[in-house]
Motif scaffolding. Structure first.
Motif, PDB file in Angstrom:
ATOM      1  N   LYS A 127       9.827  -9.272  -1.910  1.00 59.43           N
ATOM      2  CA  LYS A 127      10.749  -8.475  -1.100  1.00 59.43           C
ATOM      3  C   LYS A 127      11.952  -9.303  -0.676  1.00 59.43           C
ATOM      4  CE  LYS A 127      10.898  -5.557   3.042  1.00 59.43           C
ATOM      5  NZ  LYS A 127      10.107  -4.929   4.126  1.00 59.43           N
ATOM      6  N   LEU A 130      14.239  -9.766  -3.779  1.00 58.65           N
ATOM      7  CA  LEU A 130      14.991  -8.554  -4.106  1.00 58.65           C
ATOM      8  C   LEU A 130      16.101  -8.273  -3.099  1.00 58.65           C
ATOM      9  CD1 LEU A 130      12.166  -6.120  -5.311  1.00 58.65           C
ATOM     10  CD2 LEU A 130      13.783  -7.426  -6.684  1.00 58.65           C
ATOM     11  N   SER A 131      16.040  -8.907  -1.935  1.00 54.16           N
ATOM     12  CA  SER A 131      17.123  -8.745  -0.961  1.00 54.16           C
ATOM     13  C   SER A 131      18.283  -9.686  -1.235  1.00 54.16           C
ATOM     14  CB  SER A 131      16.598  -8.972   0.460  1.00 54.16           C
ATOM     15  OG  SER A 131      16.220 -10.323   0.644  1.00 54.16           O
ATOM     16  N   ALA A 202      12.989  -5.223  -9.905  1.00 55.27           N
ATOM     17  CA  ALA A 202      12.547  -4.026  -9.166  1.00 55.27           C
ATOM     18  C   ALA A 202      11.641  -3.165 -10.036  1.00 55.27           C
ATOM     19  CB  ALA A 202      13.757  -3.225  -8.695  1.00 55.27           C
ATOM     20  N   SER A 228      12.246  -2.487  -1.031  1.00 54.68           N
ATOM     21  CA  SER A 228      13.676  -2.199  -1.095  1.00 54.68           C
ATOM     22  C   SER A 228      14.121  -1.480   0.168  1.00 54.68           C
ATOM     23  CB  SER A 228      14.004  -1.328  -2.315  1.00 54.68           C
ATOM     24  OG  SER A 228      13.597  -1.953  -3.517  1.00 54.68           O
ATOM     25  N   PHE A 231      17.870   1.671  -2.668  1.00 53.91           N
ATOM     26  CA  PHE A 231      17.443   1.708  -4.063  1.00 53.91           C
ATOM     27  C   PHE A 231      18.419   2.568  -4.855  1.00 53.91           C
ATOM     28  CE2 PHE A 231      14.886   2.924  -7.747  1.00 53.91           C
ATOM     29  CZ  PHE A 231      14.285   1.712  -8.058  1.00 53.91           C
TER      30      PHE A 231
END
Length: 687
Positions: A127, A130-131, A202, A228, A231
């Motif tokens: 997480k 993905l940020s 993702a 997310s 998205f």
């Protein structure tokens, strides 16, 4: 090898090579070659994403199935050993406890010796990645072997440790996607694209969920909800395609291995379709959701508090820092001793596997009504045809067994999450929620033995339906997701309880999200990973606070007319990754950004001598080829905290400069944002 030869039609009999035979047909040859070239281009054009995602899904399905096959073999060996050691309590106790202790200590020692990144769930770190945050070595392929080996040992302990594989498989899938992306970039000679990489990661997260539960739809939605904040709909097809490929291959392997006759759901149920529930039962499903929401608040709070305690306590922090296998062995010994079947383990169905737990809890029949007149004897060994008897010990009623399970597993699950091993924590809380629902369902079946009268018809209460709703509601509340309702339907293959299950999940989430962060967000807080607190829907007045209130006003700028001696002093005295470039020292007008690495390289390669009387400045270095980046996005001092937070989340930003009438006046990073949100959430006490 001799070249193939033949005879030309109408020739005198002199043999010729096949190449010569082919040469008189240039038009056909060119057509075929052109067709092959067209097909090649089309395949590579389509395969840029499709082949990558298909390979990822198939590969993860193979890994998941192979791991399940190996783990089942080891678990069967453990059960055989437990049966064959005889009736002596000491030998049986040792055979029950030494096995998981050895496996978990090896899992911890092996995985941690390869890389510390292989421990835990993996979802909090994914997480964070993905940020937009770069976690060094976390997606390195060397973690793959450590994660797979450690997770296999963890799962081989069975229901003793009571851990799953969802989180680690998300990590494995993302890891393989990152590796395949690097291979693809090197193979076709394409340049690295950070946005493209995030899109593929993702999609890979959805594959990890889909190949564990064979649930592509909920896999995609779960990965979106958990990992997310925003998205892109453009990434939807990638996630669904890869997840479908993975789920299909995972179930297809079961058919090929003669485990299933066809592709079906994993935990198949047989709820009646005509009248699955009566209208008054909706109220009890809502009550179940409220119960799950309250318990999930307590679970998340206690789990996070216990993790903080372990870090603050001198003995446990030192043990976790220097002797992780020893801590794992001690925790495994406690868990194995509690679940020892001749001991208190017989009151919590410890002889069942985690899959058998769900199969029995989703049973349509009411155990309380079946055992109301007579208590069946506790079998010496689990009966494959009547596994539900494991929940009905003669010394305990069905309610006593279910309540005892909930009380004991509450702290046992929290303890298991602290063991530094690769492990998933979703399936345990899914089962825990099923037990909560089963308990309420059994109570209702006793209160209404003939069923609830609705419209003149009486239909019996099905505790299995409440177990299904409880599993979805509790796991959804703990993880702050709604997609667990869809996951429950995909796991069981029936959607007849769609409305009550969804209502229970919504109520549970409404309660938990109002008072506690999710399980994964709590882990991010404890590990102090870079993250942005969630402010949407929170009444903290984020619209009233502007950038001028929390920005960092200490800004080191580089002006084009700055002498090189001062530039060198600035570079040596600071360690920021990039500098704002202004037009002149006096105007401070922001014009570009220069990276520290590019500037250092340009300074090292500057000309050895300058023209007599010339005082070199930064403009000369820039003119000689030092690259700069345009400032495409800036903040104003009047921009609200809410808008700034949304920009950072939506674009995965780490830093934005603040300008007033073109002048660079400050900067905003995650540090300033988190501090501002923390100040609003917990305002300082007025003196």
């Amino acid at each position: 090898m001799e070249e193939l030869v033949g005879l030309r039609e109408g020739s005198s009999g002199k043999p010729v090579t096949l190449r010569e035979l082919w040469s008189p047909c240039p038009r056909i040859r060119r057509s075929i070659q052109g067709g092959l070239e067209w097909l090649k281009k089309r395949l590579f054009r389509v395969g840029e994403d499709w082949y990558f995602l298909m390979a990822l899904g198939v590969l993860m399905a193979l890994i998941s199935y192979a791991m399940n096959f190996a783990v089942r073999s080891v678990v069967r060996a453990h059960k055989w050993l437990y049966r064959e050691v005889g009736d002596g309590h000491l030998l049986r106790y040792l055979s029950w406890t030494v096995y998981p202790v050895a496996l978990l200590s090896f899992s911890s020692g092996f995985s941690q010796s390869i890389t510390p990144s292989s421990g835990g769930s993996g979802i909090p770190e994914v997480k964070t990645i993905l940020s937009g945050v770069i976690l060094e070595d976390y997606l390195d392929i060397k973690n793959f072997g450590a994660k797979v080996t450690g997770l296999s040992c963890t799962l081989a302990t069975g229901s003793t440790s009571f851990l799953g594989k969802l989180g680690p498989f998300v990590h494995l899938s993302v890891m393989i996607a990152a590796y395949l992306g690097r291979v693809r970039t090197k193979t076709i000679g394409d340049s690295e694209n950070k946005a493209k990489e995030i899109e593929m990661l993702a999609a890979a997260a959805a594959v990890g969920v889909a190949t564990v539960f064979a649930a592509p739809f909920s896999g995609v939605l779960f990965s979106i909800e958990v990992m997310s904040s925003h998205f892109s709909v453009w990434d939807y097809w990638r996630g669904f395609f890869a997840a479908t490929c993975g789920a299909f291959m995972f179930r297809l392997l079961a058919v090929f291995n003669s485990e299933q006759e066809t592709i079906t759901s994993i935990y198949k149920t047989s709820f009646p379709v005509d009248i699955p529930f009566d209208l008054p039962e909706i109220f009890f499903f809502v009550v179940l959701g409220a119960i799950c929401g309250i318990l999930s608040c307590g679970y998340n709070f206690c789990q996070r508090t216990f993790l903080f305690f372990l870090k603050a306590n001198g003995f446990t922090s030192k043990l976790l820092a220097t002797s992780k296998p020893l801590y794992s062995a001690l925790a495994a010994l406690i868990l194995a001793s509690v679940t020892y079947p001749p001991g208190v383990g017989r009151f919590m169905a410890s002889r069942l596997s985690m899959g058998e737990h769900l199969e029995t809890l989703f049973d349509n029949n009411s155990w309380a009504l079946m055992t109301r007149n007579s208590s069946p004897p506790w079998p010496a060994e689990p009966d494959p045809e009547n596994l539900w008897l494991e929940w009905c010990h003669p010394q305990f009623t069905v309610f006593g067994t279910l309540v005892f399970f909930l009380v004991m597993k509450f702290w046992m699950l929290i303890l298991a999450t602290t063991i530094p091993i690769p492990a998933g924590y979703f399936l345990p809380i899914f089962i825990y929620g099923a037990v909560i629902g089963r308990l309420l369902g059994e109570a209702l079946s006793v209160a209404f033995p003939e069923g609830i009268v609705a419209g003149g018809e009486v239909n019996p209460i099905m505790p299995g339906a409440y177990a299904l709703a409880g599993a979805a509601a509790f796991s959804g509340a703990v993880t702050h997701t709604i997609s667990t309702a869809l996951l429950a339907f995909e796991l069981t293959g029936q959607i007849v309880h769609a409305l009550p299950v969804l209502m229970a999940v919504l109520v549970a989430n409404a309660i938990t999200q109002s008072y506690q962060p999710s399980f994964y967000d709590g882990t991010i807080i404890v590990k102090k990973l870079p993250y942005l607190p969630w402010i949407r829907g929170r009444k903290i007045g984020s619209h009233l606070v502007t950038v001028n209130h929390f920005m960092n006003c200490t800004l080191t700028t580089l002006a084009k007319d700055m002498p090189l001696e001062e530039v060198v002093k600035v570079v040596i005295s600071t360690d920021v990754p990039q500098y704002p470039l202004v037009e002149t020292t006096e105007s401070q007008t922001l014009v570009a950004i220069v990276k520290r690495t590019d500037l250092v390289q340009a300074l090292q390669t500057e000309p050895a001598s300058w023209a007599p009387g010339q005082q070199p400045c930064l403009q000369d270095i820039l003119a000689s080829g030092c690259p700069t980046q345009p400032v495409t996005l800036k903040l104003s001092p009047e921009t609200s905290l809410h808008e700034t937070h949304n920009l950072f989340e939506l674009l995965n930003l780490q830093l934005l400069f603040v300008t007033s009438r073109g002048r660079a006046v400050g900067s905003v990073t995650w540090v300033e944002l988190k501090k501002a949100i923390s100040t609003l959430t917990n305002p300082p006490t007025p003196k």
